[in-house]
Design an enzyme around this catalytic site. Structure first.
Site, mmCIF file in Angstrom:
data_model
loop_
_atom_site.group_PDB
_atom_site.id
_atom_site.type_symbol
_atom_site.label_atom_id
_atom_site.label_comp_id
_atom_site.label_asym_id
_atom_site.label_seq_id
_atom_site.Cartn_x
_atom_site.Cartn_y
_atom_site.Cartn_z
ATOM 1 N N GLU A 47 45.526 -68.962 -33.078
ATOM 2 C CA GLU A 47 45.965 -69.507 -34.367
ATOM 3 C C GLU A 47 47.448 -69.242 -34.594
ATOM 4 O O GLU A 47 48.054 -68.415 -33.900
ATOM 5 C CB GLU A 47 45.140 -68.909 -35.504
ATOM 6 C CG GLU A 47 45.334 -67.420 -35.670
ATOM 7 C CD GLU A 47 45.183 -66.961 -37.114
ATOM 8 O OE1 GLU A 47 45.731 -67.620 -38.017
ATOM 9 O OE2 GLU A 47 44.528 -65.927 -37.335
ATOM 10 N N VAL A 76 42.428 -69.602 -39.150
ATOM 11 C CA VAL A 76 41.225 -69.520 -38.308
ATOM 12 C C VAL A 76 40.397 -70.796 -38.470
ATOM 13 O O VAL A 76 39.929 -71.383 -37.489
ATOM 14 C CB VAL A 76 40.380 -68.279 -38.680
ATOM 15 C CG1 VAL A 76 39.014 -68.329 -38.016
ATOM 16 C CG2 VAL A 76 41.126 -67.004 -38.296
ATOM 17 N N SER A 86 37.236 -67.437 -48.166
ATOM 18 C CA SER A 86 38.036 -68.178 -47.188
ATOM 19 C C SER A 86 37.255 -69.355 -46.611
ATOM 20 O O SER A 86 36.055 -69.250 -46.334
ATOM 21 C CB SER A 86 38.440 -67.249 -46.055
ATOM 22 O OG SER A 86 39.134 -67.972 -45.067
ATOM 23 N N ALA A 87 37.961 -70.456 -46.398
ATOM 24 C CA ALA A 87 37.370 -71.601 -45.696
ATOM 25 C C ALA A 87 37.045 -71.256 -44.245
ATOM 26 O O ALA A 87 36.343 -72.012 -43.575
ATOM 27 C CB ALA A 87 38.314 -72.796 -45.758
ATOM 28 N N ASP A 88 37.525 -70.105 -43.776
ATOM 29 C CA ASP A 88 37.163 -69.674 -42.415
ATOM 30 C C ASP A 88 35.639 -69.626 -42.270
ATOM 31 O O ASP A 88 35.094 -70.001 -41.226
ATOM 32 C CB ASP A 88 37.705 -68.265 -42.116
ATOM 33 C CG ASP A 88 39.221 -68.224 -41.964
ATOM 34 O OD1 ASP A 88 39.860 -69.286 -42.033
ATOM 35 O OD2 ASP A 88 39.752 -67.110 -41.777
ATOM 36 N N LYS A 102 39.284 -59.156 -42.315
ATOM 37 C CA LYS A 102 40.366 -58.328 -42.839
ATOM 38 C C LYS A 102 39.833 -57.289 -43.820
ATOM 39 O O LYS A 102 38.963 -57.580 -44.638
ATOM 40 C CB LYS A 102 41.411 -59.224 -43.514
ATOM 41 C CG LYS A 102 42.278 -59.924 -42.485
ATOM 42 C CD LYS A 102 43.037 -61.066 -43.089
ATOM 43 C CE LYS A 102 42.059 -62.111 -43.571
ATOM 44 N NZ LYS A 102 42.726 -63.254 -44.175
HETATM 45 N N1 PSU Z 1 44.141 -62.147 -40.039
HETATM 46 C C1 PSU Z 1 45.324 -61.539 -39.818
HETATM 47 N N2 PSU Z 1 46.448 -62.134 -40.251
HETATM 48 C C2 PSU Z 1 46.424 -63.353 -40.856
HETATM 49 C C3 PSU Z 1 45.172 -64.005 -41.059
HETATM 50 C C4 PSU Z 1 44.060 -63.353 -40.634
HETATM 51 O O1 PSU Z 1 45.375 -60.475 -39.234
HETATM 52 O O2 PSU Z 1 47.470 -63.878 -41.216
HETATM 53 C C5 PSU Z 1 45.147 -65.386 -41.635
HETATM 54 C C6 PSU Z 1 44.231 -66.234 -40.724
HETATM 55 O O3 PSU Z 1 44.928 -67.408 -40.398
HETATM 56 C C7 PSU Z 1 43.046 -66.528 -41.616
HETATM 57 C C8 PSU Z 1 43.702 -66.602 -42.945
HETATM 58 O O4 PSU Z 1 42.393 -67.714 -41.258
HETATM 59 O O5 PSU Z 1 44.587 -65.474 -42.923
HETATM 60 C C9 PSU Z 1 42.716 -66.524 -44.080
HETATM 61 O O6 PSU Z 1 43.369 -66.831 -45.264
HETATM 62 P P1 PSU Z 1 42.509 -67.103 -46.578
HETATM 63 O O7 PSU Z 1 41.938 -65.776 -46.939
HETATM 64 O O8 PSU Z 1 43.501 -67.620 -47.583
HETATM 65 O O9 PSU Z 1 41.493 -68.143 -46.218
HETATM 66 MN MN MN Z 2 41.183 -68.076 -50.597
#
Ligand code: PSU
Ligand code: MN
Length: 302
Positions: free
Chosen positions: A22, A103, A137-139, A156
């Site tokens: 990614e 992701v 997260s949309a992940d 995380k």
């Molecule tokens: N894990 C890390 N660093 C990051 C991310 C994840 O160690 O920058 C990023 C990844 O791209 C993950 C995104 O998909 O954060 C998730 O963001 P959100 O919580 O806004 O969906």
């Molecule tokens: Mn979010």
């Protein structure tokens, strides 16, 4: 609108091992200027383990799978690079913008390109307070729809990990612990939660991947949770102190939505005087190496 580098296209045509990577971690997850160096090191770790790295990003509106050094430098250094999840892909592509894939969007594009294995640091998941903010997260929902195998150090540690594990179960996302029966907590070796299934080598992961395909349970992704060794984790006391301050800061400054993750990670990098950056880098390099080994085992087994 999707361009594969020659190297990635040839590897896929030959059935050779490829690892998707990614780019949000580079643009928004790690501080400059270290991020460009780390991006190159991640690719090198995949190569050293015998696979072809395929970093994914949008450059001038084009989805690129496999970046040259110019593109990598753009992702790492250009201020206009947006954090692009699945729903943002088409908008940024149509407008000709630059975007770093999360992701979710990386897994989506990797699946479209036929890349089975993907490495990242930590997955997104359910944020603390999600019962009122709905911030998940949309992940997660994307991994319920794509067959990709994702190597990560869990989710995380800034998240509500118990809730994230429940959602992963509901969404049917596969989960195995790599040489562990504890779910890793990203910066921390152990999140405090168990993992039901343990695997001990890359061939075992490849066997699970084959079984998933045969059983038709590969419409959702497989998460391979790869913890840091205990002596390489962030000091748990420091971790908890910095996290509490960062969460309070986000609240006080009204940070929300897609800014939340980059804000909290940046606070970690500042407030640990670079220690979290060193740990984060080790996490990604270890995951890149393991993903390459899994891609190799998967390619050999056909
Ligand atoms: N894990 C890390 N660093 C990051 C991310 C994840 O160690 O920058 C990023 C990844 O791209 C993950 C995104 O998909 O954060 C998730 O963001 P959100 O919580 O806004 O969906
Ligand atoms: Mn979010």
């Amino acid at each position: 609108m999707i361009t594969l580098s020659d190297e990635v296209r040839d590897a896929l045509a030959d059935g050779a091992p490829v690892v998707a990577l990614e780019s949000t971690i580079i643009s928004h997850g790690l501080p400059r200027p270290d991020n460009l160096r780390v991006a190159r090191e991640i690719e090198q770790a995949v190569r050293d383990a015998g696979a072809v790295p395929a970093t994914v990003a949008l450059v001038a509106g084009r989805v690129r799978i496999g970046l040259d050094d110019d593109a990598l430098a753009t992702v790492a250094g250009d201020d206009s690079v947006l954090k692009v999840s699945v729903r943002d892909l088409a908008v940024v592509a149509a407008r000709g913008g630059h975007g770093a894939t999360t992701v979710a969007s990386t897994a989506h594009l990797a699946a479209r390109a036929g890349i089975a294995v993907f490495a990242t640091g930590g997955l997104g998941g359910v944020h603390r307070g999600a019962s009122t903010t709905f911030d998940e997260s949309a992940d997660l929902v994307t991994l319920s729809r794509v067959p990709t195998t994702v190597v990560c150090a869990g989710v995380k540690s800034i998240l509500d990990i118990a809730a994230t594990l429940e959602r992963m179960e509901t969404l049917g996302i596969g989960l195995v612990g790599y040489r562990t029966d504890r779910f890793p907590g990203f910066y921390l070796t152990d999140s405090g939660h168990p993992v039901e299934h343990r695997v001990d080598d890359p061939a075992e992961v490849a066997a699970v991947m084959r079984a998933r395909a045969a059983l038709g349970t590969d419409r959702a992704g497989l998460v391979v949770a790869n913890p840091l060794p205990e002596d390489e984790q962030l000091d748990p006391v420091l971790h908890d102190r910095v996290l509490a301050a960062a969460l309070a800061g986000a609240d006080a400054e009204g940070v929300h939505g897609k800014e939340t993750t980059p804000y909290l990670l940046a606070r970690f990098h500042q407030d640990t005087q670079g220690r979290s950056l060193a740990v984060n880098t080790r996490i990604i390099l270890r995951n890149a190496r393991l993903a390459a080994q899994i891609a190799l085992a998967h390619a050999v087994a056909g």
